[in-house]
Design a protein around this motif. Sequence first.
Motif, PDB file in Angstrom:
ATOM      1  N   SER A 321       0.846  -1.344   0.147  1.00 19.96           N
ATOM      2  CA  SER A 321       0.006   0.019  -0.239  1.00 19.96           C
ATOM      3  C   SER A 321       1.067   1.350  -0.077  1.00 19.96           C
ATOM      4  N   GLU A 322       2.041   1.359  -0.417  1.00 18.28           N
ATOM      5  CA  GLU A 322       2.824   2.340  -0.419  1.00 18.28           C
ATOM      6  C   GLU A 322       3.348   2.793  -1.782  1.00 18.28           C
ATOM      7  N   LEU A 323       3.183   3.917  -2.255  1.00 20.23           N
ATOM      8  CA  LEU A 323       3.616   4.327  -3.601  1.00 20.23           C
ATOM      9  C   LEU A 323       5.012   5.184  -3.417  1.00 20.23           C
ATOM     10  N   ILE A 324       5.900   4.940  -3.978  1.00 20.33           N
ATOM     11  CA  ILE A 324       7.206   5.364  -3.989  1.00 20.33           C
ATOM     12  C   ILE A 324       7.690   6.087  -5.151  1.00 20.33           C
ATOM     13  N   VAL A 325       8.148   7.301  -5.116  1.00 21.50           N
ATOM     14  CA  VAL A 325       8.692   8.057  -6.149  1.00 21.50           C
ATOM     15  C   VAL A 325      10.096   8.382  -6.005  1.00 21.50           C
ATOM     16  N   TYR A 326      10.975   7.945  -6.898  1.00 22.14           N
ATOM     17  CA  TYR A 326      12.492   8.267  -6.957  1.00 22.14           C
ATOM     18  C   TYR A 326      12.771   9.373  -7.802  1.00 22.14           C
ATOM     19  N   GLY A 327      13.388  10.319  -7.406  1.00 19.27           N
ATOM     20  CA  GLY A 327      13.568  11.541  -8.120  1.00 19.27           C
ATOM     21  C   GLY A 327      14.483  12.452  -7.685  1.00 19.27           C
ATOM     22  N   GLU A 328      15.081  13.478  -8.314  1.00 18.69           N
ATOM     23  CA  GLU A 328      16.216  14.489  -8.032  1.00 18.69           C
ATOM     24  C   GLU A 328      15.409  16.044  -7.725  1.00 18.69           C
ATOM     25  N   VAL A 360      11.895   9.339  -2.279  1.00 15.64           N
ATOM     26  CA  VAL A 360      13.425   9.071  -2.404  1.00 15.64           C
ATOM     27  C   VAL A 360      14.052  10.053  -2.885  1.00 15.64           C
ATOM     28  N   ASN A 361      14.735  10.800  -2.452  1.00 14.97           N
ATOM     29  CA  ASN A 361      15.415  11.787  -2.879  1.00 14.97           C
ATOM     30  C   ASN A 361      16.746  11.413  -3.291  1.00 14.97           C
ATOM     31  N   LYS A 362      17.273  11.709  -4.629  1.00 15.26           N
ATOM     32  CA  LYS A 362      18.596  11.256  -5.089  1.00 15.26           C
ATOM     33  C   LYS A 362      19.329  12.378  -5.763  1.00 15.26           C
ATOM     34  N   ARG A 363      20.660  12.415  -5.762  1.00 20.17           N
ATOM     35  CA  ARG A 363      21.497  13.434  -6.326  1.00 20.17           C
ATOM     36  C   ARG A 363      22.633  12.734  -6.886  1.00 20.17           C
ATOM     37  N   TYR A 364      22.533  12.831  -8.358  1.00 25.03           N
ATOM     38  CA  TYR A 364      23.369  12.276  -9.336  1.00 25.03           C
ATOM     39  C   TYR A 364      23.468  10.879  -8.953  1.00 25.03           C
ATOM     40  N   ASP A 365      22.179  10.351  -8.849  1.00 21.63           N
ATOM     41  CA  ASP A 365      21.732   8.968  -8.781  1.00 21.63           C
ATOM     42  C   ASP A 365      22.252   8.228  -7.335  1.00 21.63           C
ATOM     43  N   PRO A 367      21.157   7.639  -3.722  1.00 21.13           N
ATOM     44  CA  PRO A 367      20.087   7.879  -2.865  1.00 21.13           C
ATOM     45  C   PRO A 367      20.379   8.477  -1.676  1.00 21.13           C
ATOM     46  N   LEU A 368      19.854   9.532  -1.078  1.00 25.83           N
ATOM     47  CA  LEU A 368      20.143  10.148   0.076  1.00 25.83           C
ATOM     48  C   LEU A 368      19.271   9.834   1.139  1.00 25.83           C
ATOM     49  N   GLU A 369      17.892  10.042   1.168  1.00 28.21           N
ATOM     50  CA  GLU A 369      17.084   9.505   2.191  1.00 28.21           C
ATOM     51  C   GLU A 369      15.769   9.367   1.597  1.00 28.21           C
ATOM     52  N   GLU A 370      14.753   8.544   2.267  1.00 31.48           N
ATOM     53  CA  GLU A 370      13.672   8.514   1.832  1.00 31.48           C
ATOM     54  C   GLU A 370      12.605   8.925   3.027  1.00 31.48           C
ATOM     55  N   THR A 371      11.536   9.937   2.592  1.00 33.08           N
ATOM     56  CA  THR A 371      10.395  10.534   3.145  1.00 33.08           C
ATOM     57  C   THR A 371       9.186   9.735   3.241  1.00 33.08           C
TER      58      THR A 371
END
Length: 692
Positions: A321-328, A360-365, A367-371
Amino acid sequence: MNFRFAAVFLLPVGLAHAEPRITQSDFGGTGLLQTPTARMAPAGELSVNANRTEPYSRYSVSLQPLDWLEGSFRYTAITNRAYGSEALSGSQSYKDKAVDAKVRLWQESHWLPDVALGFRDIGGTGLFSSEYFVANKRYDNFDFSAGIAWGYLGNRGDIDNPLGYVSDRFDTRPALEGTGDVNSGSYFRGKPSFFGGVSYQTPWDRLSLKLEYEGNDYKHEPKDNVIKQDSPINFGAVFKVADSVDISAAWERGNTAMFGVTFHTNFASRKAPAKTYDPTPEPLPAKMPTTSMEQVDWANVSQRLQQNAGYKVERITQRDSELIVYGEQQRYFHSSKAVGRASRVLDNSVNDDINWFTVVNKRYDLPLEETSVPRETFREVINNEEPVLSLHRTTEINPAMPRNEKTLYSEAPQHFSYGVGLGFKQNVGGPDGLLYQFSADADAEYRFNRSTWWSGLLSANLINNFDKFTYDAPSGLPRVRTDLRRYLTESEVTMPMFQLSHTEQLDKDLYGMVYGGYLESMFAGVGGEVLFRPTGERWSVGADLNYVRQREFDQGFGLRDYSVVTGHVTGYTDLPYDMLAAVSVGRYLAGDWGGTMDISREFSNGVRVGAWATITTASSAEYGEGSFDKGLYLSIPFDEMMSMSTMRRANLVWAPLTRDGGARLNRGYQLHSMTDSRDDDMFYRNFEKITE
């Protein structure tokens, strides 16, 4: 001196302190006229001061990083003395550079006064060096001060030094002109003098009056200046033109007028401009969508996440039931605001099978942290059915970990991006006077994949006065920085950076980066960096190693013969009062070995003030004037000054002198700053922005 500046607009801010008003002295720093007081401005205060008292013109910046600590740096033009020979500096007057500090020892109570210990000119030539204790007590609209000073402030020397009973060495103050050192060997030495005064807040809230007795008799002025003092009593007034502007006038020494102006603001308490140019956050639907997950237009969701929440989406996945967005994140300085806007977009797009939104916050691929945000609580808070504290308690920040997920959407990376802007360089404090350059800058980036990219910068001169730049400072070390004049004057178009970089997550909390190319305006080469930074922890440690060669002065593709291996091991740790300490040890560009201590404070809005000092194996004679490297800096998010959201910063760095000792490679990308979002303190301190 090398003075790197990014424009900062001082915007009005309401007064946050009690009357009588706390104002600046002639020297900069809170005080009366010539004398300091024990008062402190509110934490986060920045004051820019300029005043004229014949033969001195003083220009200073004062910062209040903590409630009990004040720092200032100042230029004094001694206008009746030449900088040097006419061949060296023409008719330019002598310029003195100084750093001041003041610490509150005791805070005022009903019976006891404020008490402070202060030092003037602790990091300059010592021309105006002084140490003092001062106390303040307030009574209604009057604020009384009294103190004792050694050195310049106490040059009258009308009392015996009480420390002389401890040791005879305190009876004599050594001459220090021209050392550029910390001057600790002269502290509290010589005969001191008393000083004091009173400020009065008139019934008209714009006007304050000052009266003081100073401890300087002007018989021992720097550069053998002959200055007559008819009276030790000075009086003046401060008029508040606007909340952020004061003008001052006074009659000093019984025979000389003083005029001054102060611009000030408080970056801790002021409110950022309304973001009128930001897109409006998506309203929540009255009812959740009923569209199945297979029927959602994920390309449209990705587009809205970029346009409204600032995330350049890599992929969108589902896990139960969790939707996850990976992005910068590319727009919002405050991650809580970005997460809140992303949650609105997702809530408008998916059915009630989804209970959690995770970004999921990413910077130049990397993965830094997920909120992770609980959907139901988020909706209740946005609809004013629950307080924001309820969402604060249930929102989670965790390390970004790989897991089994169903991929719903993937987006191809955008390979090429570019931007243009106006650049500004400044160099002040040498015999050539104030030097400046405005340039047109163009930067570009090409991403071969999400973790490998090329970046470049071109800078074209628009206007400058570098034709006056004729002085190269002497050096006993390889000229790794003191050839600055040639780098600034030999080409109208320069290429400060042309670099290839690659990042990698080596383990859960371990990051790595390798890079090569033209890394900064003076050096090219190859290098690598690793950083261990656990999520949520208050410490981290990193190391970098580089082999670099000096670039040709035109900042093209050519290289010079000088090369060096340079690198450092750096430890970072949080301190009380939202402070950060960084300690680096290693080898510098001139081949000297040593260490750098950097202490800074970051306020809840991201404004950061700090100072550093570097001591290496280079001797004082090799280093030259100044003895060792030191400086102050101020970093301000443009988000605090503009009507649109941005992640960029304005940086002002003040280093009193450009020297070769203690010089570090100025890399454009560093893992610690790239992974700043792993520190969740900033997220929670600004959590209320999740509703904006």
